[in-house]
Design a protein around this motif. Structure first.
Motif, PDB file in Angstrom:
ATOM      1  N   ASN A 150     -35.907  24.318 -27.366  1.00  0.00           N
ATOM      2  CA  ASN A 150     -34.494  24.004 -27.597  1.00  0.00           C
ATOM      3  C   ASN A 150     -34.154  24.007 -29.081  1.00  0.00           C
ATOM      4  O   ASN A 150     -33.042  24.406 -29.461  1.00  0.00           O
ATOM      5  N   ALA A 151     -35.085  23.605 -29.920  1.00  0.00           N
ATOM      6  CA  ALA A 151     -34.871  23.721 -31.362  1.00  0.00           C
ATOM      7  C   ALA A 151     -34.763  25.191 -31.756  1.00  0.00           C
ATOM      8  O   ALA A 151     -33.951  25.559 -32.621  1.00  0.00           O
ATOM      9  N   HIS A 152     -35.544  26.033 -31.102  1.00  0.00           N
ATOM     10  CA  HIS A 152     -35.461  27.475 -31.348  1.00  0.00           C
ATOM     11  C   HIS A 152     -34.077  28.020 -30.984  1.00  0.00           C
ATOM     12  O   HIS A 152     -33.500  28.829 -31.722  1.00  0.00           O
ATOM     13  N   VAL A 153     -33.517  27.571 -29.853  1.00  0.00           N
ATOM     14  CA  VAL A 153     -32.177  28.013 -29.450  1.00  0.00           C
ATOM     15  C   VAL A 153     -31.155  27.596 -30.506  1.00  0.00           C
ATOM     16  O   VAL A 153     -30.298  28.401 -30.920  1.00  0.00           O
ATOM     17  N   LEU A 154     -31.224  26.349 -30.943  1.00  0.00           N
ATOM     18  CA  LEU A 154     -30.290  25.878 -31.963  1.00  0.00           C
ATOM     19  C   LEU A 154     -30.429  26.679 -33.256  1.00  0.00           C
ATOM     20  O   LEU A 154     -29.433  27.089 -33.859  1.00  0.00           O
ATOM     21  N   GLU A 155     -31.661  26.911 -33.672  1.00  0.00           N
ATOM     22  CA  GLU A 155     -31.891  27.667 -34.903  1.00  0.00           C
ATOM     23  C   GLU A 155     -31.345  29.088 -34.773  1.00  0.00           C
ATOM     24  O   GLU A 155     -30.762  29.627 -35.726  1.00  0.00           O
ATOM     25  N   SER A 156     -31.509  29.692 -33.594  1.00  0.00           N
ATOM     26  CA  SER A 156     -31.020  31.056 -33.386  1.00  0.00           C
ATOM     27  C   SER A 156     -29.504  31.119 -33.526  1.00  0.00           C
ATOM     28  O   SER A 156     -28.958  32.044 -34.140  1.00  0.00           O
ATOM     29  N   VAL A 157     -28.801  30.133 -32.953  1.00  0.00           N
ATOM     30  CA  VAL A 157     -27.341  30.114 -33.072  1.00  0.00           C
ATOM     31  C   VAL A 157     -26.934  29.895 -34.524  1.00  0.00           C
ATOM     32  O   VAL A 157     -26.034  30.571 -35.047  1.00  0.00           O
ATOM     33  N   LEU A 158     -27.599  28.955 -35.187  1.00  0.00           N
ATOM     34  CA  LEU A 158     -27.217  28.614 -36.558  1.00  0.00           C
ATOM     35  C   LEU A 158     -27.501  29.740 -37.545  1.00  0.00           C
ATOM     36  O   LEU A 158     -26.752  29.936 -38.511  1.00  0.00           O
ATOM     37  N   THR A 159     -28.572  30.496 -37.322  1.00  0.00           N
ATOM     38  CA  THR A 159     -28.955  31.519 -38.299  1.00  0.00           C
ATOM     39  C   THR A 159     -28.459  32.911 -37.930  1.00  0.00           C
ATOM     40  O   THR A 159     -28.118  33.702 -38.813  1.00  0.00           O
ATOM     41  N   HIS A 160     -28.391  33.235 -36.627  1.00  0.00           N
ATOM     42  CA  HIS A 160     -28.030  34.592 -36.215  1.00  0.00           C
ATOM     43  C   HIS A 160     -26.557  34.746 -35.860  1.00  0.00           C
ATOM     44  O   HIS A 160     -26.010  35.847 -35.975  1.00  0.00           O
ATOM     45  N   LEU A 161     -25.911  33.673 -35.400  1.00  0.00           N
ATOM     46  CA  LEU A 161     -24.532  33.788 -34.944  1.00  0.00           C
ATOM     47  C   LEU A 161     -23.523  33.112 -35.870  1.00  0.00           C
ATOM     48  O   LEU A 161     -22.463  33.680 -36.161  1.00  0.00           O
ATOM     49  N   ALA A 162     -23.826  31.887 -36.292  1.00  0.00           N
ATOM     50  CA  ALA A 162     -22.840  31.126 -37.066  1.00  0.00           C
ATOM     51  C   ALA A 162     -22.348  31.865 -38.309  1.00  0.00           C
ATOM     52  O   ALA A 162     -21.142  31.905 -38.575  1.00  0.00           O
ATOM     53  N   PRO A 163     -23.221  32.489 -39.106  1.00  0.00           N
ATOM     54  CA  PRO A 163     -22.718  33.202 -40.277  1.00  0.00           C
ATOM     55  C   PRO A 163     -21.849  34.414 -39.896  1.00  0.00           C
ATOM     56  O   PRO A 163     -20.853  34.694 -40.564  1.00  0.00           O
ATOM     57  N   LYS A 164     -22.234  35.132 -38.840  1.00  0.00           N
ATOM     58  CA  LYS A 164     -21.467  36.309 -38.426  1.00  0.00           C
ATOM     59  C   LYS A 164     -20.053  35.938 -37.999  1.00  0.00           C
ATOM     60  O   LYS A 164     -19.108  36.706 -38.173  1.00  0.00           O
ATOM     61  N   LEU A 165     -19.902  34.746 -37.408  1.00  0.00           N
ATOM     62  CA  LEU A 165     -18.619  34.327 -36.857  1.00  0.00           C
ATOM     63  C   LEU A 165     -17.813  33.447 -37.813  1.00  0.00           C
ATOM     64  O   LEU A 165     -16.727  32.984 -37.460  1.00  0.00           O
ATOM     65  N   GLY A 166     -18.349  33.181 -39.010  1.00  0.00           N
ATOM     66  CA  GLY A 166     -17.635  32.352 -39.963  1.00  0.00           C
ATOM     67  C   GLY A 166     -17.697  30.876 -39.656  1.00  0.00           C
ATOM     68  O   GLY A 166     -16.918  30.094 -40.193  1.00  0.00           O
ATOM     69  N   TRP A 167     -18.629  30.483 -38.787  1.00  0.00           N
ATOM     70  CA  TRP A 167     -18.783  29.060 -38.472  1.00  0.00           C
ATOM     71  C   TRP A 167     -19.563  28.333 -39.566  1.00  0.00           C
ATOM     72  O   TRP A 167     -19.545  27.103 -39.627  1.00  0.00           O
ATOM     73  N   ARG A 168     -20.282  29.071 -40.360  1.00  0.00           N
ATOM     74  CA  ARG A 168     -21.064  28.488 -41.455  1.00  0.00           C
ATOM     75  C   ARG A 168     -20.797  29.294 -42.735  1.00  0.00           C
ATOM     76  O   ARG A 168     -20.639  30.512 -42.664  1.00  0.00           O
TER      77      ARG A 168
END
Length: 339
Positions: free
Chosen positions: A321-339
């Motif tokens: 589950n930490a891996h899932v969170l890390e994947s969203v934070l590193t692979h998706l959040a920057p692409k979508l402007g969430w981070r």
């Protein structure tokens, strides 16, 4: 920019593939996942409350235990079923847990969801007054809870107390300043979202709405959010409200991800029948990061919310589950402007 946290139902079972086999496992792993999420840079650790089930139930011991193990991350619920709650006792527990956490609690509360047993709240000693419903009782419990956590006195002091009293009426102790502004209501309809705004609570909307107008789930939820914001403005509240939505999002970046969630690709909304009426359930998101980013960019409700809660498959264990969170934070959040 969005606050990104996780939402765990805290299931446990003795199934062959479960990494969470007992109630103790569920509780202790919930704390460890909150710690891991904070280390990864996530913003929130939220826990579901279900009674009479092999899932997390009593939230305040868990929240109080997670407080000293973390320092920054928000700790919350999504949601506490107010039909089961003694509002004054809950105010004491909430105040204590919030003080332990340094004012980081974000409590989601609601009328509750379909239960494991018939009228389970009756076993807890709560019966709706004649002529009222269990939903009415939940809202009355909520009214009292919201009133007493403001810190104003309401109880007449004993003229001969065991310990000296401050002057005037007495309040619930311990009091945690600011907690009243960090209460959320889990709204399942557009009308309930408007009521939430009128009460001055933040809006918590999940992957289920207990109504269906024929439009895609994310559009119906976006309308719900807009109605909430309009009602908040009309009510004249001074602060800015917060809005959260929940989603199941699984970036496929490893072979194990593909094995576990590859079948979720192409997931769609579902329409069903719940509690005597139509309901619309939101889709899950699974796929390669670039593919997911394009799909999530079209989700109008995520765009309208300031907080995104990622529902996690907790029985797969803390590491995954930490891996899932890390994947969203590193692979998706920057692409979508969430981070």
């Amino acid at each position: 920019m969005k606050n990104i946290g996780f939402l765990s139902f805290g299931h446990w079972s003795e199934g062959p593939h479960s990494m969470v086999r007992t109630g103790a496992d569920a509780l202790l792993q919930s704390i460890e996942l909150a710690v891991a999420a904070e280390e990864l840079g996530a913003d929130g650790a939220y826990f579901r409350v279900h009674h009479f089930a092999q899932q997390l139930a009593s939230p305040f011991p868990l929240l109080a235990a997670a407080g000293p193990r973390t320092s920054r991350i928000e700790l919350g619920t999504a949601v506490i079923d107010m039909r089961y709650e003694n509002p004054l006792y809950m105010a004491e527990d909430a105040g204590a847990a919030d003080l332990i956490a340094g004012g980081r609690l974000q409590l989601g509360i609601s009328r509750g969801s379909p239960e494991q047993v018939i009228d389970g709240f009756r076993y807890f000693g709560y019966v709706p007054p004649e002529g009222t419903s269990d939903a009415d009782m939940a809202r009355e419990h909520t009214r009292v809870f919201l009133d007493v956590i403001t810190g104003k006195g309401f109880a007449r002091p004993n003229p001969r107390p065991m310990f000296p009293n401050p002057p005037g009426l007495l309040r619930i102790e311990p009091h945690s300043p600011g907690l009243r502004d960090r209460i959320w209501w889990g709204a399942g309809t557009r009308a309930t979202a408007e009521w939430t705004a009128e009460q001055g609570m933040n809006l918590m909307s999940s992957t289920l709405l207990t109504e269906d107008t024929g439009v895609p789930f994310h559009q119906l939820q976006a309308e719900q959010i807009q109605r909430f914001r309009d009602a908040w403005k009309a009510a004249g509240h001074e602060r800015e409200p917060r809005v959260s939505v929940s989603r199941s999002i699984f970036p496929i970046v490893t072979d194990l991800d593909r094995q576990l969630f590859g079948r979720e690709r192409g997931s769609t909304d579902q329409v069903g029948f719940l509690d005597g009426g139509n309901a619309r359930f939101g889709r899950s998101y699974a796929g390669e990061p670039d593919e997911l980013a394009d799909e999530l960019a079209e989700d109008e409700a995520i765009a309208a919310a300031d907080t995104l809660l990622l529902t996690v498959p907790n029985q797969l264990g803390v590491e995954y589950n930490a891996h899932v969170l890390e994947s969203v934070l590193t692979h998706l959040a920057p692409k979508l402007g969430w981070r």
